[in-house]
Scaffold this motif. Structure first.
Motif, mmCIF file in Angstrom:
data_model
loop_
_atom_site.group_PDB
_atom_site.id
_atom_site.type_symbol
_atom_site.label_atom_id
_atom_site.label_comp_id
_atom_site.label_asym_id
_atom_site.label_seq_id
_atom_site.Cartn_x
_atom_site.Cartn_y
_atom_site.Cartn_z
ATOM 1 N N ARG A 132 0.801 -1.211 0.015
ATOM 2 C CA ARG A 132 -0.016 0.232 0.011
ATOM 3 C C ARG A 132 0.828 1.270 -0.008
ATOM 4 O O ARG A 132 0.555 2.317 -0.710
ATOM 5 N N TYR A 135 2.051 1.982 -3.289
ATOM 6 C CA TYR A 135 0.751 2.721 -4.143
ATOM 7 C C TYR A 135 0.909 4.101 -4.025
ATOM 8 O O TYR A 135 0.875 5.240 -4.763
ATOM 9 N N ILE A 139 1.657 5.617 -7.532
ATOM 10 C CA ILE A 139 0.589 6.032 -8.306
ATOM 11 C C ILE A 139 -0.251 7.183 -7.790
ATOM 12 O O ILE A 139 -0.732 7.947 -8.507
ATOM 13 N N GLU A 330 -2.456 -7.673 -10.233
ATOM 14 C CA GLU A 330 -3.642 -6.787 -9.474
ATOM 15 C C GLU A 330 -3.869 -5.383 -10.190
ATOM 16 O O GLU A 330 -4.832 -4.865 -10.462
ATOM 17 N N GLY A 335 -7.231 -1.706 -12.746
ATOM 18 C CA GLY A 335 -7.298 -0.640 -13.759
ATOM 19 C C GLY A 335 -8.269 -0.639 -14.893
ATOM 20 O O GLY A 335 -8.846 0.306 -15.481
ATOM 21 N N LEU A 401 -18.875 -1.479 -9.214
ATOM 22 C CA LEU A 401 -18.621 -2.346 -8.275
ATOM 23 C C LEU A 401 -19.853 -2.339 -7.480
ATOM 24 O O LEU A 401 -19.872 -1.622 -6.336
ATOM 25 N N PHE A 465 -15.159 3.856 -4.748
ATOM 26 C CA PHE A 465 -13.804 3.063 -4.448
ATOM 27 C C PHE A 465 -13.651 2.672 -3.206
ATOM 28 O O PHE A 465 -12.531 2.145 -2.810
ATOM 29 N N CYS A 472 -9.756 1.625 -2.670
ATOM 30 C CA CYS A 472 -8.922 1.588 -3.858
ATOM 31 C C CYS A 472 -7.717 2.422 -3.816
ATOM 32 O O CYS A 472 -7.982 3.584 -3.562
ATOM 33 N N GLY A 474 -6.120 2.906 -6.238
ATOM 34 C CA GLY A 474 -5.602 3.424 -7.757
ATOM 35 C C GLY A 474 -6.649 4.559 -7.954
ATOM 36 O O GLY A 474 -6.810 5.265 -9.071
ATOM 37 N N LEU A 477 -5.626 8.111 -9.791
ATOM 38 C CA LEU A 477 -5.302 7.431 -11.485
ATOM 39 C C LEU A 477 -6.559 7.091 -11.902
ATOM 40 O O LEU A 477 -6.791 7.681 -13.124
ATOM 41 N N ALA A 478 -7.547 6.807 -11.464
ATOM 42 C CA ALA A 478 -8.750 6.278 -12.294
ATOM 43 C C ALA A 478 -9.460 7.513 -12.441
ATOM 44 O O ALA A 478 -9.945 7.684 -13.690
ATOM 45 N N GLU A 481 -7.941 9.146 -15.384
ATOM 46 C CA GLU A 481 -7.895 8.416 -16.456
ATOM 47 C C GLU A 481 -9.463 8.794 -17.069
ATOM 48 O O GLU A 481 -9.422 8.682 -18.497
ATOM 49 N N LEU A 482 -10.320 8.809 -16.236
ATOM 50 C CA LEU A 482 -11.889 8.974 -16.834
ATOM 51 C C LEU A 482 -11.762 9.962 -17.410
ATOM 52 O O LEU A 482 -12.441 10.582 -18.343
HETATM 53 C C1 HEM Z 1 -12.902 3.467 -12.099
HETATM 54 C C2 HEM Z 1 -11.996 2.755 -11.604
HETATM 55 C C3 HEM Z 1 -11.806 2.144 -10.394
HETATM 56 C C4 HEM Z 1 -12.846 1.700 -9.381
HETATM 57 C C5 HEM Z 1 -14.203 2.067 -9.607
HETATM 58 C C6 HEM Z 1 -12.219 0.833 -8.384
HETATM 59 C C7 HEM Z 1 -12.999 0.483 -7.343
HETATM 60 C C8 HEM Z 1 -12.359 -0.351 -6.189
HETATM 61 C C9 HEM Z 1 -13.120 -0.801 -5.098
HETATM 62 C C10 HEM Z 1 -14.636 -0.770 -4.813
HETATM 63 C C11 HEM Z 1 -12.360 -1.536 -4.343
HETATM 64 C C12 HEM Z 1 -12.536 -2.353 -3.271
HETATM 65 C C13 HEM Z 1 -12.295 -1.345 -1.946
HETATM 66 C C14 HEM Z 1 -12.806 -2.243 -0.705
HETATM 67 O O1 HEM Z 1 -12.687 -3.458 -0.554
HETATM 68 O O2 HEM Z 1 -13.286 -1.402 0.000
HETATM 69 C C15 HEM Z 1 -10.939 -1.375 -5.062
HETATM 70 C C16 HEM Z 1 -9.770 -2.164 -4.533
HETATM 71 C C17 HEM Z 1 -8.435 -2.019 -5.414
HETATM 72 N N1 HEM Z 1 -8.205 -1.392 -6.418
HETATM 73 FE FE1 HEM Z 1 -9.469 -0.336 -7.382
HETATM 74 N N2 HEM Z 1 -10.803 0.843 -8.819
HETATM 75 C C18 HEM Z 1 -10.614 1.548 -9.844
HETATM 76 C C19 HEM Z 1 -9.501 1.824 -10.527
HETATM 77 C C20 HEM Z 1 -8.334 1.006 -9.855
HETATM 78 C C21 HEM Z 1 -6.816 1.396 -10.547
HETATM 79 C C22 HEM Z 1 -6.734 2.206 -11.746
HETATM 80 C C23 HEM Z 1 -6.235 0.461 -9.922
HETATM 81 C C24 HEM Z 1 -4.669 0.333 -10.165
HETATM 82 C C25 HEM Z 1 -3.819 0.963 -10.735
HETATM 83 C C26 HEM Z 1 -6.848 -0.170 -8.880
HETATM 84 C C27 HEM Z 1 -6.286 -1.081 -7.929
HETATM 85 C C28 HEM Z 1 -6.985 -1.483 -6.990
HETATM 86 C C29 HEM Z 1 -6.310 -2.455 -5.893
HETATM 87 C C30 HEM Z 1 -4.983 -3.007 -5.999
HETATM 88 C C31 HEM Z 1 -7.290 -2.862 -4.824
HETATM 89 C C32 HEM Z 1 -7.084 -3.721 -3.559
HETATM 90 C C33 HEM Z 1 -6.773 -2.868 -2.508
HETATM 91 C C34 HEM Z 1 -6.679 -3.724 -1.180
HETATM 92 O O3 HEM Z 1 -7.261 -4.599 -0.952
HETATM 93 O O4 HEM Z 1 -6.020 -3.203 -0.269
HETATM 94 N N3 HEM Z 1 -8.161 0.116 -9.017
HETATM 95 N N4 HEM Z 1 -10.970 -0.697 -6.287
#
Ligand code: HEM
Length: 526
Positions: A132, A135, A139, A330, A335, A401, A465, A472, A474, A477-478, A481-482
């Motif tokens: 973490r 990140y 990022i 991941e 992403g 999600l 997120f 999240c 990311g 970055l997200a 990007e959007l």
């Molecule tokens: C519109 C884009 C995105 C949405 C809606 C989104 C949404 C989410 C959500 C809802 C979670 C789960 C959080 C939770 O458990 O409470 C998550 C986790 C995560 N996301 Fe995203 N995400 C996006 C883009 C990205 C991008 C661009 C990356 C990487 C560069 C990324 C990497 C991750 C990772 C690695 C996790 C796991 C974090 C952890 O368990 O510590 N996501 N994301």
């Protein structure tokens, strides 16, 4: 002989009756019963999941209220569909009682090799914090945003070239294009390497002029996309489905296929890491290394470290190849699907709300200007407030999600009820995002709710997120990007839906995946 068969049959029937009676005795005398559909022995409520898993909890919420239970096999899941019910999960400390859904011995995740490998299913907070931190210092930094914006604009130019070749007004299956676009951009950001996925999609259409792609890349890029899809599906499939269901005759082939594809992805990523390590070793000390995430992963806490002071006394070692491999996979999977599907739904909503679209384009023209040769800067992106409100409103009304899973380490009280340790929860964000206690006219698409003085307050109730500790990494970055992709699209093009009467066609496998969105793209008269 007939007697023997009859005896065996009688024994089987008696055993079944005992099993079923025991099952229902346990079910009807369970502690803390919650409303919910009655499960079947062995299968639980699995058959209900023929409905889309993003929509199903919404249907159940209407019937059973804001807190209810369902079963997958014999595992119980408690669904939380109101904001006060998830309040305890908002804490960001690793001492929080709420963790990821997985348990340290989840056999499915072990079988597919996805337990404790990177962030998502990591219950070892020492390594989780290390990743973490990575990140947070890579990022989430603004210096990385500059690289990201360059990669996006480079891939966008390529996509436009293909549209040009196809001819104005050609019907485009937008989800296919945008997924290829985000595959290319994500890979460029992560490893400064082309995946040729836009090119290979363009070549797969009936075009006169094929693009030259190095041998093997075309096949590799398609296999790569399928492998990432399999990886994302596996995150839920192996987590939730018990082995006896995964091994049922109708599912065994599918299970093995997922495992094969995940293994292919791992091997491919291992190869990419090996290649990059060799490149780094060959690069003289006084030469700059590529500024991408892969190089950051490899050099972290080494003499060639290009990250920004990630090391501290707790995290002062380099990463192993297996750690890099897990995190890299991941990063790619996190992403691509999320961002590409978000863009599809935003296009859908903008097309159905012309006044919103007008204001949205007016802001892009004002901030970015009509000179299409102008490179959009991060400063421009920061000023696109209405664009951000549109993204937020779209993710509220059609959450990408719809839910995430959580588990409590110790017994805890939620909604006036005490749940034992290791209760499995799903926070149903889509239900919260449309809850009448939080939103005025929740079914109305209205980006204004995220503007002005109410905007900041409303954003606090948006869980695009995720929530708490695992939010999240990311997300910045997200958003970049959007916003940038939408600005690139709408500053130059008119995007029309071919069928304005068609509802959104999608299915949910963790992420709501857009199956079809036919559009015509024409240059704007500017
Ligand atoms: C519109 C884009 C995105 C949405 C809606 C989104 C949404 C989410 C959500 C809802 C979670 C789960 C959080 C939770 O458990 O409470 C998550 C986790 C995560 N996301 Fe995203 N995400 C996006 C883009 C990205 C991008 C661009 C990356 C990487 C560069 C990324 C990497 C991750 C990772 C690695 C996790 C796991 C974090 C952890 O368990 O510590 N996501 N994301």
């Amino acid at each position: 002989m007939v007697h023997v068969y009859n005896d065996i049959l009688s024994i089987v029937v008696v055993v079944l009756i005992i099993y079923i009676s025991h099952f229902y005795y346990k079910y009807f005398t369970r502690k803390n019963p919650l409303p919910g559909p009655i499960p079947l022995p062995l299968f639980g409520n699995l058959f209900l999941f023929r409905h889309d898993i993003g929509e199903l909890p919404g249907l159940l919420q209407k019937k059973y209220g804001d807190i209810f239970e369902t079963y997958i096999g014999s595992r119980k899941f408690v669904w939380l569909c109101r904001e006060d019910l998830i309040q305890k999960m908002t804490t960001t400390s690793t001492r929080s009682n709420f963790h990821n859904l997985t348990t340290p011995d989840n056999e499915g995740l072990k079988e597919v090799g996805l337990l404790n490998t990177a962030l998502v299913y990591n219950l070892n907070y020492k390594t989780w914090e290390f990743y973490r931190r990575f990140y947070a210092r890579s990022i989430l930094k603004s210096s990385f945003n500059i690289k990201a914006a360059d990669c996006i604009q480079e891939a966008f130019r390529e996509m436009e070239d293909y549209w040009e070749q196809l001819g104005e007004g050609t019907i485009l299956e937008f989800p296919r294009w945008i997924k290829r676009f985000f595959t290319d951009t994500t890979f460029l950001m992560a490893a400064s390497k082309p995946t040729y996925s836009l090119a290979s999609y363009y070549n797969s259409l009936f075009t006169d002029k094929k693009v030259h792609i190095p041998a093997n890349s075309l096949k590799e890029s398609d296999t790569f996309i399928r492998a990432i899809d399999a990886f994302v599906t596996s995150l839920l499939y192996f987590l939730l489905l018990p082995k006896y269901l995964r091994e049922l005759p109708g599912l065994r082939g599918y299970t093995n296929n997922l495992k094969k594809r995940v293994e292919w992805l791992k091997n491919n990523v291992r190869g990419i890491i090996k290649e990059r390590r060799e490149e780094i070793e060959k690069t003289p000390e006084d030469h700059e290394l590529a500024h991408d995430l892969l190089t950051m992963f490899i050099t972290i806490n080494t003499s060639r470290d290009i990250t920004e002071k990630i090391a501290d006394s707790l995290h002062d070692r380099p990463m192993t190849d297996e750690e890099i491999c897990g995190n890299f996979m991941e990063l790619l999977s996190g992403g691509i699907d999320t961002s590409s599907n978000s863009i599809c739904y935003i296009i859908y909503y903008l097309s159905h709300y012309p006044k919103v679209k007008e204001k949205f384009i007016e802001e892009i023209d004002r901030v970015v200007g009509k000179d299409i040769s102008h490179k959009i800067t991060n400063e421009d992106i920061g000023k696109l407030e209405y664009c951000e409100a549109v993204i937020n409103e779209c993710s509220r009304i059609f959450s990408i999600l719809p839910s995430v899973g959580k588990r409590n380490a110790k017994p805890d009280e939620i909604g006036g009820m005490t749940f034992p340790a290791d209760t499995q929860f799903f926070t149903y964000f889509q239900g919260i995002h449309k809850h009448k206690s939080l939103w005025t006219d929740p079914e109305e698409f209205n980006p204004e709710r995220f503007m002005g003085k109410n905007g900041a307050e409303n954003k606090k109730h948006l869980y695009t997120f995720g929530i708490g500790l695992r939010k999240c990494p990311g997300r910045n970055l997200a958003m970049l990007e959007l916003k940038l992709t939408l600005a690139l699209l709408y500053r130059k093009y008119d995007i029309e839906l071919v069928d304005m009467n068609s509802p959104i066609k999608y299915h949910t496998a963790i992420v709501r995946t857009c199956d079809e969105l036919k559009v015509r793209i024409k240059k704007r008269n500017i």
